[in-house]
Scaffold this motif. Structure first.
Motif, PDB file in Angstrom:
ATOM      1  N   VAL A  21       0.314  -9.862  23.140  1.00 19.86           N
ATOM      2  CA  VAL A  21      -0.921  -9.303  23.689  1.00 19.86           C
ATOM      3  C   VAL A  21      -1.938 -10.428  23.873  1.00 19.86           C
ATOM      4  N   PRO A  22      -2.903 -10.227  24.784  1.00 17.36           N
ATOM      5  CA  PRO A  22      -3.969 -11.220  24.914  1.00 17.36           C
ATOM      6  C   PRO A  22      -4.739 -11.341  23.595  1.00 17.36           C
ATOM      7  N   LEU A  23      -5.077 -12.544  23.228  1.00 16.19           N
ATOM      8  CA  LEU A  23      -5.847 -12.771  22.009  1.00 16.19           C
ATOM      9  C   LEU A  23      -7.285 -12.341  22.274  1.00 16.19           C
ATOM     10  N   PRO A  24      -7.810 -11.386  21.490  1.00 14.84           N
ATOM     11  CA  PRO A  24      -9.177 -10.910  21.746  1.00 14.84           C
ATOM     12  C   PRO A  24     -10.212 -11.956  21.357  1.00 14.84           C
ATOM     13  N   GLU A  25     -11.412 -11.830  21.941  1.00 19.54           N
ATOM     14  CA  GLU A  25     -12.500 -12.750  21.604  1.00 19.54           C
ATOM     15  C   GLU A  25     -12.834 -12.703  20.122  1.00 19.54           C
ATOM     16  N   ALA A  26     -12.611 -11.547  19.491  1.00 24.60           N
ATOM     17  CA  ALA A  26     -12.903 -11.395  18.063  1.00 24.60           C
ATOM     18  C   ALA A  26     -11.974 -12.238  17.196  1.00 24.60           C
ATOM     19  N   GLY A  27     -10.857 -12.702  17.752  1.00 20.41           N
ATOM     20  CA  GLY A  27      -9.980 -13.606  17.038  1.00 20.41           C
ATOM     21  C   GLY A  27      -8.716 -12.986  16.484  1.00 20.41           C
ATOM     22  N   LEU A  28      -7.879 -13.863  15.977  1.00 17.59           N
ATOM     23  CA  LEU A  28      -6.570 -13.483  15.467  1.00 17.59           C
ATOM     24  C   LEU A  28      -6.672 -12.548  14.268  1.00 17.59           C
ATOM     25  N   ALA A  29      -7.589 -12.833  13.344  1.00 14.38           N
ATOM     26  CA  ALA A  29      -7.724 -12.003  12.141  1.00 14.38           C
ATOM     27  C   ALA A  29      -8.077 -10.562  12.518  1.00 14.38           C
ATOM     28  N   ARG A  30      -8.955 -10.388  13.498  1.00 15.42           N
ATOM     29  CA  ARG A  30      -9.346  -9.032  13.925  1.00 15.42           C
ATOM     30  C   ARG A  30      -8.166  -8.305  14.566  1.00 15.42           C
ATOM     31  N   LEU A  31      -7.375  -9.013  15.377  1.00 13.44           N
ATOM     32  CA  LEU A  31      -6.186  -8.419  15.982  1.00 13.44           C
ATOM     33  C   LEU A  31      -5.206  -7.995  14.887  1.00 13.44           C
ATOM     34  N   HIS A  32      -5.016  -8.840  13.897  1.00 15.51           N
ATOM     35  CA  HIS A  32      -4.103  -8.548  12.790  1.00 15.51           C
ATOM     36  C   HIS A  32      -4.559  -7.296  12.040  1.00 15.51           C
ATOM     37  N   GLU A  33      -5.853  -7.214  11.746  1.00 18.95           N
ATOM     38  CA  GLU A  33      -6.398  -6.037  11.058  1.00 18.95           C
ATOM     39  C   GLU A  33      -6.186  -4.770  11.878  1.00 18.95           C
ATOM     40  N   ALA A  34      -6.407  -4.865  13.195  1.00 15.81           N
ATOM     41  CA  ALA A  34      -6.240  -3.706  14.073  1.00 15.81           C
ATOM     42  C   ALA A  34      -4.771  -3.264  14.108  1.00 15.81           C
ATOM     43  N   ALA A  35      -3.847  -4.219  14.112  1.00 17.51           N
ATOM     44  CA  ALA A  35      -2.425  -3.883  14.127  1.00 17.51           C
ATOM     45  C   ALA A  35      -2.012  -3.245  12.805  1.00 17.51           C
ATOM     46  N   LEU A  36      -2.509  -3.758  11.677  1.00 21.73           N
ATOM     47  CA  LEU A  36      -2.216  -3.148  10.384  1.00 21.73           C
ATOM     48  C   LEU A  36      -2.725  -1.707  10.346  1.00 21.73           C
ATOM     49  N   ALA A  37      -3.930  -1.483  10.875  1.00 21.51           N
ATOM     50  CA  ALA A  37      -4.500  -0.137  10.902  1.00 21.51           C
ATOM     51  C   ALA A  37      -3.667   0.786  11.789  1.00 21.51           C
ATOM     52  N   ALA A  38      -3.218   0.284  12.932  1.00 17.30           N
ATOM     53  CA  ALA A  38      -2.408   1.101  13.843  1.00 17.30           C
ATOM     54  C   ALA A  38      -1.088   1.493  13.182  1.00 17.30           C
ATOM     55  N   ILE A  39      -0.440   0.551  12.509  1.00 16.96           N
ATOM     56  CA  ILE A  39       0.819   0.851  11.825  1.00 16.96           C
ATOM     57  C   ILE A  39       0.565   1.844  10.691  1.00 16.96           C
ATOM     58  N   GLY A  40      -0.530   1.647   9.967  1.00 20.53           N
ATOM     59  CA  GLY A  40      -0.875   2.561   8.885  1.00 20.53           C
ATOM     60  C   GLY A  40      -1.121   3.984   9.385  1.00 20.53           C
ATOM     61  N   ALA A  41      -1.612   4.098  10.609  1.00 22.69           N
ATOM     62  CA  ALA A  41      -1.848   5.416  11.202  1.00 22.69           C
ATOM     63  C   ALA A  41      -0.544   6.043  11.699  1.00 22.69           C
ATOM     64  N   GLY A  42       0.451   5.205  12.020  1.00 31.39           N
ATOM     65  CA  GLY A  42       1.750   5.695  12.477  1.00 31.39           C
ATOM     66  C   GLY A  42       1.745   6.113  13.927  1.00 31.39           C
ATOM     67  N   GLY A  43       2.494   7.179  14.221  1.00 30.58           N
ATOM     68  CA  GLY A  43       2.561   7.676  15.595  1.00 30.58           C
ATOM     69  C   GLY A  43       3.313   6.765  16.554  1.00 30.58           C
ATOM     70  N   GLY A  44       4.281   5.998  16.049  1.00 33.05           N
ATOM     71  CA  GLY A  44       5.001   5.064  16.922  1.00 33.05           C
ATOM     72  C   GLY A  44       4.081   3.935  17.357  1.00 33.05           C
ATOM     73  N   ALA A  45       3.339   3.369  16.409  1.00 32.90           N
ATOM     74  CA  ALA A  45       2.319   2.350  16.703  1.00 32.90           C
ATOM     75  C   ALA A  45       2.855   1.213  17.561  1.00 32.90           C
ATOM     76  N   HIS A  46       2.013   0.816  18.507  1.00 32.58           N
ATOM     77  CA  HIS A  46       2.269  -0.327  19.378  1.00 32.58           C
ATOM     78  C   HIS A  46       1.267  -1.428  19.047  1.00 32.58           C
ATOM     79  N   ALA A  47       1.468  -2.606  19.605  1.00 32.32           N
ATOM     80  CA  ALA A  47       0.496  -3.692  19.466  1.00 32.32           C
ATOM     81  C   ALA A  47      -0.829  -3.216  20.047  1.00 32.32           C
TER      82      ALA A  47
END
Length: 139
Positions: free
Chosen positions: A108-134
């Motif tokens: 995925v494109p690296l957001p302006e907020a940075g790598l750490a923010r993308l990582h946190e968002a991906a962890l949250a998406a996986i934690g929410a489930g629902g066939g999480a995508h990047a």
């Protein structure tokens, strides 16, 4: 050893350092000796080639969707790596396993907020489930 809290992220270790087998404290000591500030565990400049964040979470109902094997569930490890071309790769594995799978939608494109923010968002998406995508970049 104290167990890690769900969604806790390990310190950032540049891939080149990790591949060389140098422990993170040695890398931090070398950085400090060179006059640069020591890195803050869990964070690093988003444009540093080879930076990789690793975190743990429990997938929510419906798990995380991978390109190779479809949905995976349970205790998962997420790695988010800056590819140094303006994108980031997200891979997941069953915690403790050897095989890594591409999280659907990665890279995925690296957001302006940075790598750490993308990582946190991906962890949250996986934690929410629902066939999480990047996570998609903000519109």
């Amino acid at each position: 050893m104290t167990p890690l809290h769900p969604q806790q992220t390990r310190p950032v270790i540049p891939a080149a350092t990790a591949a060389a087998g140098a422990p993170a404290p040695a890398a931090a000591a070398a950085t400090a000796a060179a006059g640069a500030p020591a890195p803050v565990p869990g964070f690093a400049p988003a444009a540093e080639e080879g930076v990789r964040l690793v975190g743990f979470t429990t997938a929510g109902p419906g798990g995380a969707m991978t390109d190779e094997v479809g949905v995976i569930t349970g205790e998962l490890t997420l790695a988010t790596e800056d590819l140094a071309d303006g994108t980031a790769a997200l891979t997941v594995q069953y915690t403790g396993a050897e095989e890594w799978y591409t999280l659907a939608g990665s890279p995925v494109p690296l957001p302006e907020a940075g790598l750490a923010r993308l990582h946190e968002a991906a962890l949250a998406a996986i934690g929410a489930g629902g066939g999480a995508h990047a996570p998609a970049p903000p519109a």
